[in-house]
Every structure is written in structure tokens, then in C-alpha cells.
Design an enzyme around this catalytic site. Structure first.
Site, mmCIF file in Angstrom:
data_model
loop_
_atom_site.group_PDB
_atom_site.id
_atom_site.type_symbol
_atom_site.label_atom_id
_atom_site.label_comp_id
_atom_site.label_asym_id
_atom_site.label_seq_id
_atom_site.Cartn_x
_atom_site.Cartn_y
_atom_site.Cartn_z
ATOM 1 N N GLY A 113 -9.033 -39.249 -38.671
ATOM 2 C CA GLY A 113 -8.616 -40.142 -39.758
ATOM 3 C C GLY A 113 -9.523 -41.334 -39.942
ATOM 4 N N GLY A 115 -12.690 -41.272 -41.403
ATOM 5 C CA GLY A 115 -13.677 -41.161 -42.473
ATOM 6 C C GLY A 115 -14.872 -40.307 -42.109
ATOM 7 C CB SER A 119 -8.986 -33.281 -42.138
ATOM 8 O OG SER A 119 -9.759 -33.755 -43.217
ATOM 9 C CG ASP A 163 -14.555 -34.793 -46.715
ATOM 10 O OD1 ASP A 163 -15.203 -35.350 -47.615
ATOM 11 O OD2 ASP A 163 -13.822 -35.404 -45.918
HETATM 12 N N1 ADP Z 1 -8.875 -32.781 -32.956
HETATM 13 C C1 ADP Z 1 -7.911 -32.503 -33.832
HETATM 14 N N2 ADP Z 1 -6.838 -31.764 -33.468
HETATM 15 C C2 ADP Z 1 -5.880 -31.487 -34.358
HETATM 16 N N3 ADP Z 1 -5.845 -31.926 -35.632
HETATM 17 C C3 ADP Z 1 -6.874 -32.666 -36.041
HETATM 18 C C4 ADP Z 1 -7.956 -32.997 -35.173
HETATM 19 N N4 ADP Z 1 -8.840 -33.747 -35.867
HETATM 20 C C5 ADP Z 1 -8.320 -33.891 -37.113
HETATM 21 N N5 ADP Z 1 -7.155 -33.248 -37.236
HETATM 22 C C6 ADP Z 1 -6.285 -33.247 -38.425
HETATM 23 O O1 ADP Z 1 -6.931 -34.010 -39.444
HETATM 24 C C7 ADP Z 1 -6.150 -35.190 -39.770
HETATM 25 C C8 ADP Z 1 -7.064 -36.348 -40.123
HETATM 26 O O2 ADP Z 1 -7.690 -36.071 -41.357
HETATM 27 P P1 ADP Z 1 -7.984 -37.166 -42.451
HETATM 28 O O3 ADP Z 1 -6.819 -38.069 -42.610
HETATM 29 O O4 ADP Z 1 -8.494 -36.464 -43.660
HETATM 30 O O5 ADP Z 1 -9.151 -38.028 -41.824
HETATM 31 P P2 ADP Z 1 -10.658 -37.635 -41.525
HETATM 32 O O6 ADP Z 1 -10.902 -36.328 -42.169
HETATM 33 O O7 ADP Z 1 -11.450 -38.748 -42.127
HETATM 34 O O8 ADP Z 1 -10.824 -37.630 -40.053
HETATM 35 C C9 ADP Z 1 -5.297 -35.401 -38.533
HETATM 36 O O9 ADP Z 1 -4.112 -36.108 -38.856
HETATM 37 C C10 ADP Z 1 -5.000 -33.976 -38.103
HETATM 38 O O10 ADP Z 1 -3.985 -33.403 -38.880
HETATM 39 C C1 PMV Z 2 -11.496 -39.977 -50.238
HETATM 40 C C2 PMV Z 2 -12.174 -38.615 -50.246
HETATM 41 O O1 PMV Z 2 -13.173 -38.618 -51.274
HETATM 42 C C3 PMV Z 2 -12.895 -38.346 -48.919
HETATM 43 C C4 PMV Z 2 -12.016 -38.365 -47.699
HETATM 44 O O2 PMV Z 2 -12.796 -38.241 -46.527
HETATM 45 P P1 PMV Z 2 -12.121 -38.353 -45.071
HETATM 46 O O3 PMV Z 2 -11.063 -37.307 -44.999
HETATM 47 O O4 PMV Z 2 -11.593 -39.731 -44.949
HETATM 48 O O5 PMV Z 2 -13.234 -38.086 -44.116
HETATM 49 C C5 PMV Z 2 -11.126 -37.549 -50.558
HETATM 50 C C6 PMV Z 2 -11.706 -36.200 -50.934
HETATM 51 O O6 PMV Z 2 -12.873 -36.121 -51.382
HETATM 52 O O7 PMV Z 2 -10.962 -35.200 -50.842
HETATM 53 MG MG MG Z 3 -10.288 -35.680 -44.111
#
Ligand code: ADP
Ligand code: PMV
Ligand code: MG
Length: 327
Positions: A113, A115, A119, A163
């Protein structure tokens, strides 16, 4: 048993605006999520030790009911498991095996989460590993497409392909709507990352920008202006004119800040990097908390970030030219 991995990413330019059809340039970085998939009789068992909720195991019975091994509120568990659940649905569809069961093990060096696209990396690696486990191998573009559907479902229909495409194919990419391309000849940009130890809720932040954009013409103009910054940045990319790239990154951060997705700690890290001589610095990804990316050929911004209160970790990020791969 098959293990696949996929990289995280930083946004050089264009997050958020990319959701509304503006172009964006994310770059894959050498931090990966590794997912191991093993076929099992039925249901789904997920081990995710890095997932805070302090590492827990969730078992699903055949009816899709979640039974976590920790005391956690159900919506919390469901939110945390959304990406894996949806990824497994995509795998079942792609392999024409609606009842396939899996044991899924996730290990990741990408903070959640923050950035850096944890995910997308988890979803891309999970789709690759679980389809291969059933003897089906999808192309990186097919994986990207299915992973996009997962992000879109979890983020309430509001996601871009940026992404997931970047994580699936690696390197620097350009995404505008459905048009996804690899950018050749970008080379290794001197990225420095600062991480505040926190996280933002991607779905909620995207929804916040959408609301502003619907309510105010000037917010819609701000989103379009981010698109203009990206288009100008594309002319500079591939040259060694880091000064101009940096200036555009700074502008991009200002526009994201206007859209309400920065935070005190992100701004603090951005200014620490700039004050130390970085040519540009901006938040990366959804914002709210998490990471900034700065451009600096010297070690000064890196050192400054390491001593900045509120910055929990600072590191260099190398461009990862490889996308999803079997380990
Ligand atoms: N190591 C992990 N194990 C399980 N789920 C994960 C893991 N890393 C990420 N996730 C999933 O991705 C989510 C975070 O994604 P998101 O909010 O889009 O942030 P970002 O993609 O920027 O890290 C977590 O809440 C979880 O559901
Ligand atoms: C805000 C956004 O442009 C990127 C999100 O990136 P992240 O999951 O925070 O790494 C959303 C998207 O492109 O789906
Ligand atoms: Mg993400």
C-alpha cells in the site's frame, strides 16, 4: 508447485490521471513479489506472512467462506484478501477449471500500500504461477489483461492498466487507456525512494480524486494538466536531460498535491530530497502515505532521506527490465 515473481514499480509520471485516460509512465523496479501456487483438492488456502494484520493464514472452504487464523474483523480480512481471491477467479476462468483449488504462498519485498505496486506484482505473479500449475502458460500481455481486471474489481471499477502492465512486462512503459507499450532506450534512471513506513488506501484515494474531478472543473483541469506534464516528459525521456525531467516531476507532485493525495510525510520527504539536490521529487502511486521517488545521480538525496525524521527507509531503485518470470 510453481513459483513465479513479478516486479513492483514507481511512477515517473502520471498516476491518478491515468485512470481517466491520460498517459502515464511507470517503471518496474528491482523489488519483487514471489507467489507459489500448489494445486489442492478444492477451496483456497493463502499464506501471506508479509500482510500486516501481522501475517496470517486464511483458509476458504468450498463455499468461499473465509476462515482466518487470527482474530480480525471480517471486512478487514476480505479487503486484504480481495486481490488474491480475484486473481484465483481469473485463473479458474483462463484455465477453464471453475473448481480448481490452490494453496497460495506469498512472499514480497515490496511494502504494501506504499505506491510501489505491491498489489499488481502479487496479482501478476499469482496468475502466472497458478495457471502454470494447471499446465497453462499465458503471455505477459494476457496476464497483464487479467491482472487489470482484478485491480479494477478490487478498486470498485476504478483502475488503470498501468501497474499491472508494467509489472507483467517489466522496464519502463507507457500506458494511455487500453494502449500499453514498452518504452525502449530509457536506461537506468537514478531513482531514490523514500518510504515513510505508512500506506494509503488506493481505492479510497482514487475515489477522492474522482469526486473532486466530478465536482469542480478546475480539478478536471488539474487531471488534464498531469496529462500535459506526461506528454512533455516523453519528449525528454531517453535523453540525459535530468534537469528537465526533474522539473516535470516536481510539477507532477504539485498537481497531485492539489488533488489531495499527498500527505505531510510525503511532502516532507519530497522537500528533503529536493533540498539535498535531487533534480526532482514526487510521490509515487496512489499517495496518502508510503513512498516518494526522487531523481538524483549523487548520493546526497539518499543520505538526506535516511536522516529525515518520518522517513523510515531510503534506497536506490534500479530499473528492472524483466517482468513476470517463473522462478
Ligand atoms: N505480500 C503480500 N501478501 C498478500 N497480499 C498483498 C501483499 N502485498 C500486497 N498485497 C495486497 O495488495 C494490497 C495493497 O495494494 P494497494 O493498496 O494497491 O497498494 P500498492 O499496490 O501501492 O502496494 C494489500 O492490501 C493486499 O491486499
Ligand atoms: C492511483 C493509480 O493511478 C495508481 C495506484 O498505484 P499503487 O497501487 O498505489 O501502487 C491507480 C491506478 O492506476 O489504477
Ligand atoms: Mg496497487
Amino acid at each position: 508447485m510453481v513459483t513465479s515473481s513479478a516486479p513492483g514499480k514507481v511512477y515517473l509520471f502520471g498516476e491518478h490521471a491515468v485512470v481517466y485516460g491520460e498517459p502515464a509512465v511507470p517503471c518496474a523496479i528491482e523489488r519483487r513479489a514471489r507467489v507459489t501456487a500448489t494445486e489442492r483438492e478444492d477451496g483456497l488456502r493463502v499464506h501471506a506472512d508479509d500482510l500486516k494484520l501481522d501475517g496470517f493464514t486464511v483458509e476458504y472452504d468450498g463455499d468461499g467462506d473465509a476462515r482466518p487464523d487470527v482474530e480480525a474483523e471480517r471486512p478487514l480480512v476480505e479487503a486484504a484478501m480481495g486481490y488474491v481471491n480475484e486473481a484465483v477467479s481469473q485463473v479458474r476462468e483462463a484455465t477453464d477449471a471453475p473448481d480448481a483449488g490452490f494453496e497460495i504462498q506469498i512472499e514480497s519485498d515490496i511494502p504494501l500500500g506504499a505506491g510501489l505496486g505491491s498489489s499488481a506484482a502479487v496479482v501478476v505473479a499469482a496468475i502466472d504461477a497458478a495457471t502454470r500449475e494447471l499446465g497453462v502458460s499465458l503471455s505477459p500481455r494476457e496476464i497483464a489483461d487479467r491482472a487489470y481486471r482484478v485491480e479494477s474489481a478490487v478498486q470498485d471499477g476504478q483502475a488503470s492498466r498501468a501497474d499491472t502492465f508494467c509489472s507483467a512486462v517489466g522496464g519502463a512503459v507507457r500506458v494511455e487507456g487500453d494502449d500499453c507499450r514498452t518504452l525502449d532506450g530509457i536506461g537506468n534512471l537514478p531513482f531514490v525512494i523514500g518510504f515513510d513506513g505508512g500506506a494509503g488506501d488506493t481505492g479510497a484515494l482514487v475515489a477522492g480524486v474522482r469526486r473532486l474531478r466530478d465536482e469542480h472543473d478546475f480539478a478536471a483541469d488539474t487531471v488534464s494538466a498531469i496529462g500535459d506534464v506526461v506528454r512533455e516528459g516523453e519528449n525528454v525521456l531517453g535523453t540525459d536531460d535530468y534537469e528537465s525531467l526533474g522539473e516535470l516531476m516536481n510539477f507532477n507532485h504539485g498537481l497531485l498535491s492539489a488533488l489531495g493525495v499527498s500527505s505531510r510525510s510525503l511532502d516532507t520527504m519530497v522537500w528533503a530530497a529536493r533540498d539535498a539536490g535531487a533534480v526532482g521529487a514526487k510521490l509515487t502511486g496512489a499517495g496518502g502515505g508510503g513512498c516518494i521517488v526522487a531523481l538524483d545521480e549523487s548520493d546526497d538525496a539518499l543520505t538526506a532521506l535516511k536522516y529525515t525524521p518520518g522517513c523510515e527507509d531510503a534506497f536506490r531503485a534500479e530499473l528492472d527490465t524483466e517482468g513476470v518470470r517463473r522462478e
